[in-house]
Design an enzyme around this catalytic site. Structure first.
Site, PDB file in Angstrom:
ATOM      1  N   ALA A  37      46.363  45.544  46.713  1.00  0.00           N
ATOM      2  CA  ALA A  37      45.706  45.761  48.006  1.00  0.00           C
ATOM      3  C   ALA A  37      44.331  46.376  47.777  1.00  0.00           C
ATOM      4  O   ALA A  37      44.113  47.063  46.777  1.00  0.00           O
ATOM      5  CB  ALA A  37      46.555  46.696  48.854  1.00  0.00           C
ATOM      6  N   GLY A  96      50.004  45.331  44.991  1.00  0.00           N
ATOM      7  CA  GLY A  96      50.270  44.226  45.915  1.00  0.00           C
ATOM      8  C   GLY A  96      50.167  42.863  45.237  1.00  0.00           C
ATOM      9  O   GLY A  96      50.795  41.897  45.696  1.00  0.00           O
ATOM     10  N   GLU A 139      53.480  42.356  43.814  1.00  0.00           N
ATOM     11  CA  GLU A 139      54.430  42.139  44.923  1.00  0.00           C
ATOM     12  C   GLU A 139      54.314  40.713  45.462  1.00  0.00           C
ATOM     13  O   GLU A 139      55.307  40.083  45.806  1.00  0.00           O
ATOM     14  CB  GLU A 139      54.173  43.166  46.027  1.00  0.00           C
ATOM     15  N   GLU A 179      51.123  52.159  42.473  1.00  0.00           N
ATOM     16  CA  GLU A 179      50.914  52.830  43.765  1.00  0.00           C
ATOM     17  C   GLU A 179      51.176  54.327  43.714  1.00  0.00           C
ATOM     18  O   GLU A 179      50.499  55.117  44.371  1.00  0.00           O
ATOM     19  CB  GLU A 179      51.795  52.181  44.843  1.00  0.00           C
TER      20      GLU A 179
HETATM   21  C1  3H9 Z   1      48.573  48.483  46.710  1.00  0.00           C
HETATM   22  O1  3H9 Z   1      48.517  47.437  46.156  1.00  0.00           O
HETATM   23  C2  3H9 Z   1      49.445  48.769  47.891  1.00  0.00           C
HETATM   24  C3  3H9 Z   1      50.504  47.753  48.119  1.00  0.00           C
HETATM   25  O2  3H9 Z   1      51.685  48.081  47.425  1.00  0.00           O
HETATM   26  C4  3H9 Z   1      50.933  47.710  49.574  1.00  0.00           C
HETATM   27  C5  3H9 Z   1      50.037  47.136  50.570  1.00  0.00           C
HETATM   28  C6  3H9 Z   1      50.627  47.068  51.942  1.00  0.00           C
HETATM   29  N1  3H9 Z   1      40.991  48.138  45.684  1.00  0.00           N
HETATM   30  O3  3H9 Z   1      38.315  50.038  37.509  1.00  0.00           O
HETATM   31  P1  3H9 Z   1      37.130  49.149  37.457  1.00  0.00           P
HETATM   32  C7  3H9 Z   1      37.175  48.113  42.274  1.00  0.00           C
HETATM   33  S1  3H9 Z   1      47.587  49.796  46.266  1.00  0.00           S
HETATM   34  C8  3H9 Z   1      39.673  48.234  45.866  1.00  0.00           C
HETATM   35  O4  3H9 Z   1      35.811  49.732  37.131  1.00  0.00           O
HETATM   36  P2  3H9 Z   1      38.227  47.773  35.169  1.00  0.00           P
HETATM   37  C9  3H9 Z   1      36.672  49.381  41.654  1.00  0.00           C
HETATM   38  O5  3H9 Z   1      36.503  50.365  42.635  1.00  0.00           O
HETATM   39  C10 3H9 Z   1      46.621  49.171  44.955  1.00  0.00           C
HETATM   40  N2  3H9 Z   1      38.780  48.236  44.863  1.00  0.00           N
HETATM   41  O6  3H9 Z   1      37.373  47.892  36.471  1.00  0.00           O
HETATM   42  C11 3H9 Z   1      35.375  48.914  41.034  1.00  0.00           C
HETATM   43  O7  3H9 Z   1      34.426  48.813  42.059  1.00  0.00           O
HETATM   44  P3  3H9 Z   1      32.861  49.022  41.769  1.00  0.00           P
HETATM   45  C12 3H9 Z   1      47.312  49.228  43.678  1.00  0.00           C
HETATM   46  C13 3H9 Z   1      39.265  48.130  43.625  1.00  0.00           C
HETATM   47  O8  3H9 Z   1      37.998  46.421  34.656  1.00  0.00           O
HETATM   48  C14 3H9 Z   1      35.708  47.524  40.565  1.00  0.00           C
HETATM   49  O9  3H9 Z   1      36.827  47.102  41.344  1.00  0.00           O
HETATM   50  N3  3H9 Z   1      46.426  48.824  42.612  1.00  0.00           N
HETATM   51  C15 3H9 Z   1      40.629  48.045  43.368  1.00  0.00           C
HETATM   52  O10 3H9 Z   1      38.007  48.933  34.285  1.00  0.00           O
HETATM   53  C16 3H9 Z   1      36.052  47.448  39.121  1.00  0.00           C
HETATM   54  O11 3H9 Z   1      37.077  48.378  38.841  1.00  0.00           O
HETATM   55  C17 3H9 Z   1      45.779  49.705  41.825  1.00  0.00           C
HETATM   56  O12 3H9 Z   1      45.939  50.894  41.936  1.00  0.00           O
HETATM   57  C18 3H9 Z   1      41.523  48.043  44.451  1.00  0.00           C
HETATM   58  N4  3H9 Z   1      42.853  47.927  44.300  1.00  0.00           N
HETATM   59  O13 3H9 Z   1      39.753  47.926  35.644  1.00  0.00           O
HETATM   60  C19 3H9 Z   1      44.857  49.096  40.783  1.00  0.00           C
HETATM   61  N5  3H9 Z   1      40.808  47.979  42.031  1.00  0.00           N
HETATM   62  O14 3H9 Z   1      32.486  47.939  40.806  1.00  0.00           O
HETATM   63  C20 3H9 Z   1      43.595  49.852  40.683  1.00  0.00           C
HETATM   64  C21 3H9 Z   1      39.582  48.014  41.487  1.00  0.00           C
HETATM   65  O15 3H9 Z   1      32.239  48.940  43.100  1.00  0.00           O
HETATM   66  N6  3H9 Z   1      42.621  49.250  39.822  1.00  0.00           N
HETATM   67  N7  3H9 Z   1      38.643  48.098  42.446  1.00  0.00           N
HETATM   68  O16 3H9 Z   1      32.783  50.381  41.163  1.00  0.00           O
HETATM   69  C22 3H9 Z   1      42.638  49.357  38.477  1.00  0.00           C
HETATM   70  O17 3H9 Z   1      43.568  49.889  37.892  1.00  0.00           O
HETATM   71  C23 3H9 Z   1      41.468  48.819  37.707  1.00  0.00           C
HETATM   72  O18 3H9 Z   1      40.404  48.672  38.595  1.00  0.00           O
HETATM   73  C24 3H9 Z   1      41.692  47.458  37.015  1.00  0.00           C
HETATM   74  C25 3H9 Z   1      40.336  46.954  36.435  1.00  0.00           C
HETATM   75  C26 3H9 Z   1      42.685  47.667  35.857  1.00  0.00           C
HETATM   76  C27 3H9 Z   1      42.211  46.412  37.950  1.00  0.00           C
END
Ligand code: 3H9
Length: 678
Positions: A66, A107, A110, A130
């Site tokens: 998400a 998500g 999921e 999450e």
């Molecule tokens: C969820 O899914 C809830 C559901 O269960 C239920 C729903 C009803 N959202 O980390 P990076 C952005 S909760 C928005 O530097 P990397 C990040 O801010 C979600 N933005 O890259 C950055 O922006 P900017 C559960 C996101 O290659 C850019 O993407 N998921 C999100 O080092 C690059 O990110 C997580 O908790 C997001 N979900 O790592 C995953 N994710 O360029 C969280 C990233 O403007 N994310 N951004 O600064 C991560 O763990 C890492 O970002 C990932 C990539 C491993 C994916």
């Protein structure tokens, strides 16, 4: 032959619609993007020529889940969410297959669980993180995963929140196969199989456990996580949701999960943890142009892990130098450690190999990997070996003259484009830069002990440090998997400058008659892994006294308890006595034991200084200490030493054990109205 193993005929290939998630940079499933995806799904479902649907990702990943930004405000009434997309997949009679490459998180995972089959590339990473945002998987994850792999394994997977490799996901039963070559071809082949919704299965506890074990497994899980009020809120709700998966029909369980998720989105701990998430991602955005993308605009995201730092030098084979070398070796960067002292080199060699062997014992490394890492660290007394290093980190004794000498020497040996960094925790970076002809390529890289484990790196900008040098430092931090935080060149930088005031505030309370043991207990209750006195004992009271002296006359306390302790050779844990006593038989000599002699010393010194005893409540003690941190944090912001309150929060969460569910000192103060004590 399994139907999915049969060669694909082109007619079948045409009957499979491939939907590619494409929302750069991380294919986040925002409300807006879900609306688009839902429309594409509806079109595929309505098209009679389409018999099956493969969902895959672009930009090197499936999806990061998400869009966390969507949780920051009230949900718009017509918002389309992942839940709607999943409901459409669930309702369709057509087979859906998730073709997973790269990260498949939250998500995103999921969504894949709503599909009938999941194939992944060998380098895919799957996780439900999450919990780290103070949430639970809220798009069916808590209901489908227990039905797929059993409640016990699902709980462990979701409560940890870390991602697993494709291989582990296959072992757990989360995916159906690892595609040997063409992922999409394999996914299309799987799409020939029958429809098989996870939601129609009965949840199990574990293969080796009967359903009657459910109450026990649930109760155990509740016992293993922190209390609700102390960082465990999301964990307890997650366990409740899994309990619903075991006890209730699917639709009831989904309703329960949604309710719990919605409660958590609004909870204080989740707001704080999301602040930490966003603050982390701001760190490398430096006003005035030092972010990687600004300095190297021509390089795309995928090229971030580029070459450029192919060899690192470390000067000084002490504890810090060895830790720094291990950190680089772990990131796959060859290191050369230089030290003139043969004894130190021998000790460092043992420390490094001992660390890698320990990791083998713990099952984190194979023998072969450990050997390879060990080989990537070279020990020498020959400074010329540093000539081809791209970055050299100085980690010698904390003395300005000694370090100046090292910088002069390094400047003469290192190649012209090499970056010279100091690991000093208090000294002036400009004074070191002035010893070189490359002040634009000199900066501080302040690692925390143990450097191979602690996830924080203060990147200290001197007056002449160039934006390119800062950008390279951030890139290095990322490679080391550390949070790089920019700090101005000021005494103690961000973290130590603030901790200094915090420890002073603790001492001031002890002078007013509050025992060190009580002060430590209050801060532990707040969520710190240890209190200020135990922390001082751990880092060494001699070190604390030296820092106090270096900080100048204004830093001297009202009493000289610290000096008296050092004079009495009570230097902390290392001498089994400091503010507390230590006993080898109690917690392997690491457990602080209250010492009335020290309490008496505080009382005596206070009497001499004319400080009257005072009663404090636990809340007052906590607020006094946090207030001291925050007051200094505000000063550092005013002076431009720290860029943003969020940067300070990251320093404290990752460097000093500040409980992340309180968001860091600046976040906590802004949301809890902590009285600030200057
Ligand atoms: C969820 O899914 C809830 C559901 O269960 C239920 C729903 C009803 N959202 O980390 P990076 C952005 S909760 C928005 O530097 P990397 C990040 O801010 C979600 N933005 O890259 C950055 O922006 P900017 C559960 C996101 O290659 C850019 O993407 N998921 C999100 O080092 C690059 O990110 C997580 O908790 C997001 N979900 O790592 C995953 N994710 O360029 C969280 C990233 O403007 N994310 N951004 O600064 C991560 O763990 C890492 O970002 C990932 C990539 C491993 C994916």
């Amino acid at each position: 032959m399994n139907p999915s193993d049969a060669p694909l005929d082109s007619a079948w290939g045409d009957a499979v619609r491939v939907l590619t998630l494409d929302n750069p940079p991380v294919n986040a499933l925002s409300f807006a993007y879900c609306a688009k995806l839902l429309a594409e799904l509806h079109a595929a479902h309505a098209d009679d020529a389409v018999q099956a649907i493969v969902i895959t990702g672009s930009h090197g990943l499936f999806s990061a889940g998400a869009d966390v930004n969507d949780f920051q405000s009230e949900m718009p009434p017509n918002a389309v969410t992942i839940r709607d997309v999943i409901a459409a997949i669930e309702a369709s009679v057509k087979v859906h297959v998730a073709a997973i490459e790269g990260n498949c998180l939250g998500g995103g995972l999921e969504l894949s669980l709503a599909c009938d089959y999941r194939a992944a590339t060998a380098d895919a990473k799957l996780g439900l993180p999450e919990i780290r945002l103070g949430l639970l998987p809220g798009a069916g994850g808590t209901q489908r995963l227990p039905r797929l792999i059993g409640a016990r394994a699902a709980l462990e997977f979701m409560l940890k929140g870390s991602s697993v490799s494709a291989e582990r996901a296959l072992e757990l039963g989360i995916i159906d196969e690892i595609a040997p070559s063409d992922l999409l071809e394999r996914a299309k082949a799987l799409a020939k199989g029958p429809k098989r919704r996870i939601s129609e299965r009965q949840a199990i506890i574990a293969k080796d456990l009967p359903m009657q074990a459910a109450p026990y497994v649930v109760a155990q899980a509740h016992k293993m996580v922190p209390p609700e009020a102390n960082g465990g809120l999301a964990a307890h709700k997650l366990i409740d949701a899994v309990q619903a998966a075991v006890e209730l029909p699917f639709s009831f369980g989904i309703a329960r999960e949604s309710r719990l998720f919605d409660e958590l989105v609004r909870s204080e701990p989740s707001l704080a943890l999301r602040h930490v998430f966003f603050a982390e991602r701001e760190l490398s955005k430096i006003p005035g142009g030092s972010s990687f993308d600004e300095v190297y605009p021509e390089r795309s995201r995928g090229a971030r892990d580029d070459k450029g730092i192919e060899k690192v030098g470390v000067v000084g084979a002490g504890t810090m130098g060895s830790g720094i070398a291990i950190a680089f070796a772990q990131a796959g960067i060859p290191v050369v450690i230089v030290d003139n002292n043969d004894e130190a080199v021998d000790k460092a060699r043992q420390t490094v190999m001992g660390m890698f062997m320990y990791q083998v014992q713990m099952g984190r490394l194979t023998q072969e990997e450990a050997w390879k890492r060990g080989q990537s660290i070279q020990f020498t007394d020959d400074w010329k070996e540093l000539a081809d290093a791209d970055v050299i980190v100085e980690a010698v004794f904390e003395n300005l003259d000694v370090k100046r000498e090292v910088f002069r020497k390094l400047d003469a040996i290192a190649k012209p484009q090499a970056i010279l960094a100091s690991n000093t925790s208090t000294l002036d970076i400009d004074a070191l830069a002035r010893e070189t002809k490359r002040p634009d390529r000199v900066l501080g890289l302040h690692f925390f002990v143990p450097a191979n484990i602690m996830p924080l790196l203060e990147i200290v900008r001197g007056t002449e440090t160039s934006p390119e040098t800062i950008a390279t430092a951030f890139r290095l931090a990322k490679k080391l998997r550390k949070k790089g935080v920019l700090s101005g060149n000021a005494f103690g930088f961000i973290g130590n400058r603030m901790i200094f005031d915090y420890v002073q505030a603790a001492n001031a309370l002890a002078e007013e008659g509050v025992t060190p043991a009580r002060i430590d207990a209050v801060m532990k209750e707040f969520g710190f892994p240890m209190g200020p006195f135990a922390m001082s004992d751990l880092s060494g009271l001699d070190v604390g006294l030296a820092v106090q002296k270096a900080a100048g006359p204004q830093a001297i306390g009202r009493t000289n308890v610290l000096e008296r302790l050092v004079e009495a050779k009570r230097l902390g844990q290392k001498t089994m006595a400091g503010y507390f006593k230590y006993d080898k038989a109690v917690g392997k000599g690491r457990e602080p034991i209250r010492d009335p002699a020290v309490e008496e010393m505080f009382a005596e010194e206070a009497r001499k200084a004319g400080i009257a005893p005072r009663e404090y409540s636990d809340d007052e003690i906590r607020d006094r200490l946090l207030g001291a941190l925050v007051a200094r944090g505000e000063k550092l912001l005013e002076e431009g030493v720290a860029l943003r309150p969020g940067d300070i929060d990251i320093v404290y969460v990752y460097g000093y054990g500040f409980p992340p569910h309180h968001g860091g000192p600046m976040w906590y103060a802004a949301h809890q109205r902590v009285p600030v004590h200057a």
